[in-house]
Write a protein that holds these residues in place. Sequence first.
Motif, PDB file in Angstrom:
ATOM      1  N   HIS A  70      37.953 -21.221  43.218  1.00 44.94           N
ATOM      2  CA  HIS A  70      37.390 -21.898  44.392  1.00 44.94           C
ATOM      3  C   HIS A  70      37.257 -20.893  45.535  1.00 44.94           C
ATOM      4  O   HIS A  70      38.090 -19.995  45.670  1.00 44.94           O
ATOM      5  CB  HIS A  70      38.361 -23.024  44.781  1.00 44.94           C
ATOM      6  CG  HIS A  70      37.822 -23.983  45.783  1.00 44.94           C
ATOM      7  ND1 HIS A  70      37.688 -23.671  47.110  1.00 44.94           N
ATOM      8  CD2 HIS A  70      37.374 -25.260  45.654  1.00 44.94           C
ATOM      9  CE1 HIS A  70      37.192 -24.719  47.755  1.00 44.94           C
ATOM     10  NE2 HIS A  70      36.994 -25.699  46.885  1.00 44.94           N
ATOM     11  N   GLU A  99      35.408 -24.132  39.323  1.00 42.95           N
ATOM     12  CA  GLU A  99      34.700 -24.312  40.556  1.00 42.95           C
ATOM     13  C   GLU A  99      34.621 -22.995  41.319  1.00 42.95           C
ATOM     14  O   GLU A  99      35.620 -22.307  41.485  1.00 42.95           O
ATOM     15  CB  GLU A  99      35.437 -25.363  41.392  1.00 42.95           C
ATOM     16  CG  GLU A  99      34.833 -25.619  42.748  1.00 42.95           C
ATOM     17  CD  GLU A  99      35.528 -26.786  43.455  1.00 42.95           C
ATOM     18  OE1 GLU A  99      36.582 -27.256  43.005  1.00 42.95           O
ATOM     19  OE2 GLU A  99      34.985 -27.206  44.481  1.00 42.95           O
ATOM     20  N   HIS A 135      30.602 -25.343  44.328  1.00 41.42           N
ATOM     21  CA  HIS A 135      31.071 -25.958  45.571  1.00 41.42           C
ATOM     22  C   HIS A 135      30.334 -25.294  46.736  1.00 41.42           C
ATOM     23  O   HIS A 135      30.254 -24.076  46.799  1.00 41.42           O
ATOM     24  CB  HIS A 135      32.587 -25.726  45.691  1.00 41.42           C
ATOM     25  CG  HIS A 135      33.182 -26.108  47.008  1.00 41.42           C
ATOM     26  ND1 HIS A 135      33.965 -27.242  47.154  1.00 41.42           N
ATOM     27  CD2 HIS A 135      33.145 -25.524  48.222  1.00 41.42           C
ATOM     28  CE1 HIS A 135      34.374 -27.316  48.411  1.00 41.42           C
ATOM     29  NE2 HIS A 135      33.889 -26.286  49.084  1.00 41.42           N
ATOM     30  N   HIS A 160      28.723 -29.788  43.033  1.00 38.73           N
ATOM     31  CA  HIS A 160      29.571 -30.990  43.014  1.00 38.73           C
ATOM     32  C   HIS A 160      29.883 -31.445  44.433  1.00 38.73           C
ATOM     33  O   HIS A 160      29.716 -30.685  45.391  1.00 38.73           O
ATOM     34  CB  HIS A 160      30.851 -30.708  42.199  1.00 38.73           C
ATOM     35  CG  HIS A 160      32.048 -30.449  43.036  1.00 38.73           C
ATOM     36  ND1 HIS A 160      33.062 -31.375  43.161  1.00 38.73           N
ATOM     37  CD2 HIS A 160      32.386 -29.410  43.816  1.00 38.73           C
ATOM     38  CE1 HIS A 160      33.983 -30.886  43.973  1.00 38.73           C
ATOM     39  NE2 HIS A 160      33.603 -29.705  44.388  1.00 38.73           N
TER      40      HIS A 160
END
Length: 278
Positions: A70, A99, A135, A160
């Motif tokens: 992330h 992600e 993301h 997402h």
Amino acid sequence: MHSTPPALIDIGLNLTHDSFDSDRKTVIQRAQDAGVSRMILTGASLDGSRQALDLARDYPGVLYATAGIHPHHAKEVHGDTWHVLRELHALPEVLAVGECGLDWFRDLSPRPTQEKVFIQHLELAVQNQLPMFLHQRDASDAFVSILADFRERLSRVVVHCFTDSRKALFALLDLDCHIGLTGWICDERRGRHLKELVPSIPADRLMIETDAPYLMPRDLDPKPDTQRNEPMYLPHIAREIARCADKPEDQLARETTTVASAFFQLPSTPQTGTGASA
Ligand SMILES: [Zn+2]
């Protein structure tokens, strides 16, 4: 005979989160009982991706995982990271790269580091041709321009928890991205603009997710005692999206499940976990 509603797929949730430590098994059972037959666990760090894989292995055919870093964790990337991610991506339970992406809302890693790590994920996905789970928050222009450079060489891409503007939505659709919607849409104030955008998302590009334990739908009635979101609330989110799209719930359920199955290359017959098989 009564027709059961089509099984749903939660394409993004964080079941390895410690808020589920005491009752994870029950949470998964409750989700299955609510018609959420398959769940894709988001890997958002190296440890988190490994944990998601381990949990997915305990529930074959029900839980799957992604593996990535992330943007909040971009500053933690080190030499070994890419080696480990490559190994994870080669495993059958790991369905996507991510992600990953950019988050300039919280800026928990320096922006140049986020961009560099995002690009490294894109390069990885070009090589392994896995779908990407992305993301983006408050960084739409930079995100779209980086993604555009890679798009033709990538397979499928989902952004997402989309919460951004109409302009951002159309930029992503122009890049042939899928869009993931969460319970954000159930928020009377924050979700209002999103409700208006739902009809603009083509049915073959739309998927649904809870992002549990985050983003509890704010309009649950009765309101739960806890703020912890759970995958069993996915049908509630689907209902609101169906209302915004002006189509029957069953149709939205069928469509999003078909899209998610194809996107993540899941077997076409969902396991309902309700003992339907002989
Ligand atoms: Zn995210």
